[in-house]
Design a protein around this motif. Structure first.
Motif, PDB file in Angstrom:
ATOM      1  N   ALA A 118     -20.242  43.353   0.649  1.00 24.50           N
ATOM      2  CA  ALA A 118     -20.205  42.410  -0.463  1.00 24.50           C
ATOM      3  C   ALA A 118     -19.932  40.982  -0.017  1.00 24.50           C
ATOM      4  CB  ALA A 118     -19.150  42.843  -1.476  1.00 24.50           C
ATOM      5  N   TRP A 119     -19.220  40.825   1.092  1.00 24.21           N
ATOM      6  CA  TRP A 119     -18.916  39.480   1.584  1.00 24.21           C
ATOM      7  C   TRP A 119     -20.191  38.745   2.010  1.00 24.21           C
ATOM      8  CZ3 TRP A 119     -14.175  37.572   0.856  1.00 24.21           C
ATOM      9  CH2 TRP A 119     -13.147  38.481   0.620  1.00 24.21           C
ATOM     10  N   TYR A 134     -20.465  38.426  -4.849  1.00 26.41           N
ATOM     11  CA  TYR A 134     -19.628  39.510  -4.337  1.00 26.41           C
ATOM     12  C   TYR A 134     -19.784  40.768  -5.207  1.00 26.41           C
ATOM     13  CZ  TYR A 134     -15.522  42.116  -2.788  1.00 26.41           C
ATOM     14  OH  TYR A 134     -14.690  43.098  -2.308  1.00 26.41           O
ATOM     15  N   GLY A 135     -19.698  40.587  -6.519  1.00 25.09           N
ATOM     16  CA  GLY A 135     -19.748  41.732  -7.419  1.00 25.09           C
ATOM     17  C   GLY A 135     -21.063  42.470  -7.368  1.00 25.09           C
ATOM     18  N   GLY A 159     -21.318  48.238  -1.431  1.00 25.29           N
ATOM     19  CA  GLY A 159     -19.950  48.518  -1.041  1.00 25.29           C
ATOM     20  C   GLY A 159     -19.165  47.261  -0.693  1.00 25.29           C
ATOM     21  N   PRO A 160     -17.842  47.396  -0.578  1.00 22.49           N
ATOM     22  CA  PRO A 160     -16.970  46.221  -0.399  1.00 22.49           C
ATOM     23  C   PRO A 160     -17.161  45.477   0.920  1.00 22.49           C
ATOM     24  CG  PRO A 160     -15.717  48.277  -0.206  1.00 22.49           C
ATOM     25  CD  PRO A 160     -17.063  48.644  -0.708  1.00 22.49           C
ATOM     26  N   ARG A 161     -17.487  46.169   1.994  1.00 15.60           N
ATOM     27  CA  ARG A 161     -17.645  45.477   3.278  1.00 15.60           C
ATOM     28  C   ARG A 161     -18.873  44.567   3.260  1.00 15.60           C
ATOM     29  NH1 ARG A 161     -17.388  49.384   8.286  1.00 15.60           N
ATOM     30  NH2 ARG A 161     -17.525  47.334   9.302  1.00 15.60           N
ATOM     31  N   SER A 214     -23.299  42.527  -4.938  1.00 16.44           N
ATOM     32  CA  SER A 214     -23.465  43.179  -3.637  1.00 16.44           C
ATOM     33  C   SER A 214     -22.529  44.371  -3.486  1.00 16.44           C
ATOM     34  CB  SER A 214     -23.226  42.166  -2.514  1.00 16.44           C
ATOM     35  OG  SER A 214     -24.132  41.099  -2.601  1.00 16.44           O
ATOM     36  N   ARG A 215     -21.320  44.263  -4.016  1.00  9.77           N
ATOM     37  CA  ARG A 215     -20.387  45.394  -3.963  1.00  9.77           C
ATOM     38  C   ARG A 215     -20.918  46.575  -4.769  1.00  9.77           C
ATOM     39  NH1 ARG A 215     -14.456  45.944  -3.359  1.00  9.77           N
ATOM     40  NH2 ARG A 215     -13.867  47.912  -4.356  1.00  9.77           N
ATOM     41  N   GLU A 216     -21.524  46.266  -5.910  1.00 12.90           N
ATOM     42  CA  GLU A 216     -22.069  47.318  -6.766  1.00 12.90           C
ATOM     43  C   GLU A 216     -23.152  48.118  -6.049  1.00 12.90           C
ATOM     44  OE1 GLU A 216     -22.259  49.622 -10.123  1.00 12.90           O
ATOM     45  OE2 GLU A 216     -20.890  47.915  -9.880  1.00 12.90           O
ATOM     46  N   TRP A 269     -25.034  42.241 -12.095  1.00 10.36           N
ATOM     47  CA  TRP A 269     -23.905  43.093 -11.710  1.00 10.36           C
ATOM     48  C   TRP A 269     -23.374  43.859 -12.917  1.00 10.36           C
ATOM     49  CZ3 TRP A 269     -18.529  40.495 -10.891  1.00 10.36           C
ATOM     50  CH2 TRP A 269     -17.545  41.476 -10.682  1.00 10.36           C
TER      51      TRP A 269
END
Length: 315
Positions: free
Chosen positions: A62-63, A50-51, A58-60, A53-55, A97
């Motif tokens: 990241a899932w 998650y971290g 973005g948050p969407r 991919s979010r980096e 990350w």
């Protein structure tokens, strides 16, 4: 578990897993320790996937990276086989990350977490220690060149401080394994190989590493889980879509995964059981660094590549 409660007195290959196993064992015996160790590593895979991919995405998105890392077929195979050294693929995601975050925004705590996660990779065993070193060689110079932040380099000293005592401790114990170490053959295999397990054909070759076709072709056969190298059709489709939409980020992540995937093919890569006739990176690594003869199961590198492929799919 078969050796509980006394066990066999051999060095622990993956001390990073000891604490979670010990805690579960104290609470409810070795079976609970085994399960808690599995849940802990799955949690690290979810968190790191998650971290990272979010980096990058973005948050969407990241899932997607979170699920892709924790449900990687290679990780499922390692868990089913009981190869705890390879359960720790989530630490690769956490380290990458933290390194990216450190390079972009700084912060002493990010440096500490980057170095500590690098140490956790080294504490996962010989294979992951090598893969972690390869990741550092690929990632640290590139991030330092782009962001000019010295802490990206210095965080490696934390990882080294964790890994070096383990290496020193191992030296007197080399003799337990050294007699079984073998250098790869000096020439490629001829023709189509025969399986070392009946009925599996080229899916499982009597060489170190996996067949290139295993990356892309699923199977309903009972393939030995330690050899599970399938990457997943949905993951590959999303990576292809990423190459069309977010080429720069996707290529960056694929460049991190590619050396590990090439290593996973072993000393003499094969396609459908037939040798390509060209030595792979694993062959040359062992020729240059003879101590790497002890690393025979090169297919495990697929697990280390999984977080970066998952992040590429998230992009």
């Amino acid at each position: 578990l078969a050796n509980a409660p006394d066990g066999i007195r051999i060095p622990l290959m993956d001390p990073i897993n000891w604490l979670s196993f010990w805690f579960g064992q104290v609470v409810s015996g070795p079976v609970m320790g085994w399960r808690l160790m599995m849940y802990f590593n799955l949690s690290i895979a979810l968190w790191g996937g998650y971290g990272l991919s979010r980096e990058l995405a973005g948050p969407r998105a990241a899932w997607v990276g979170m699920v892709g890392t924790a449900t990687a077929p290679s990780l499922a195979g390692f868990i089913d086989f009981g190869m705890t050294e390879s359960w720790t693929i989530g630490w690769f995601a956490v380290h990458a990350w933290m390194l990216l975050s450190l390079a972009r925004r700084g912060g002493w705590w990010r440096g500490v977490l980057a170095g500590a996660s690098l140490g956790a990779i080294a504490m996962s065993g010989w294979y992951h220690a090598l893969y972690g070193l390869i990741l550092e060689i690929l990632l640290v110079p590139a991030l330092f060149w782009h962001y000019r932040r010295p802490s990206v380099v210095w965080q490696g000293l934390i990882g080294l401080a964790i890994a070096f005592p383990l290496w020193v401790r191992f030296q007197p114990l080399r003799g337990l394994w050294e007699g079984r170490w073998r250098a790869p053959s000096s020439e490629p295999p001829a023709g189509e190989r025969q399986a070392w397990m009946d009925g599996l054909g080229w899916r499982e070759l009597p060489t170190y590493g996996t067949d290139l076709a295993n990356f892309f072709l699923p199977t309903i056969d009972a393939v030995h889980p330690a050899k599970c190298a399938y990457l997943g059709s949905v993951l590959l489709a999303l990576i292809f879509w990423g190459l069309l939409k977010e080429r720069r980020k996707t290529v960056f992540l694929l460049l991190l995964a590619l050396p590990l995937l090439l290593l996973a093919l072993g000393p003499w890569p094969t396609v459908g059981g037939k040798s390509l006739g060209v030595a792979g990176p694993a062959y040359w690594l062992v020729r240059v660094f003879e101590d790497l003869r002890g690393l025979s199961h090169w297919e495990r590198a697929v697990g280390a590549a999984a977080p970066f492929l998952a992040a590429a799919a998230a992009v």
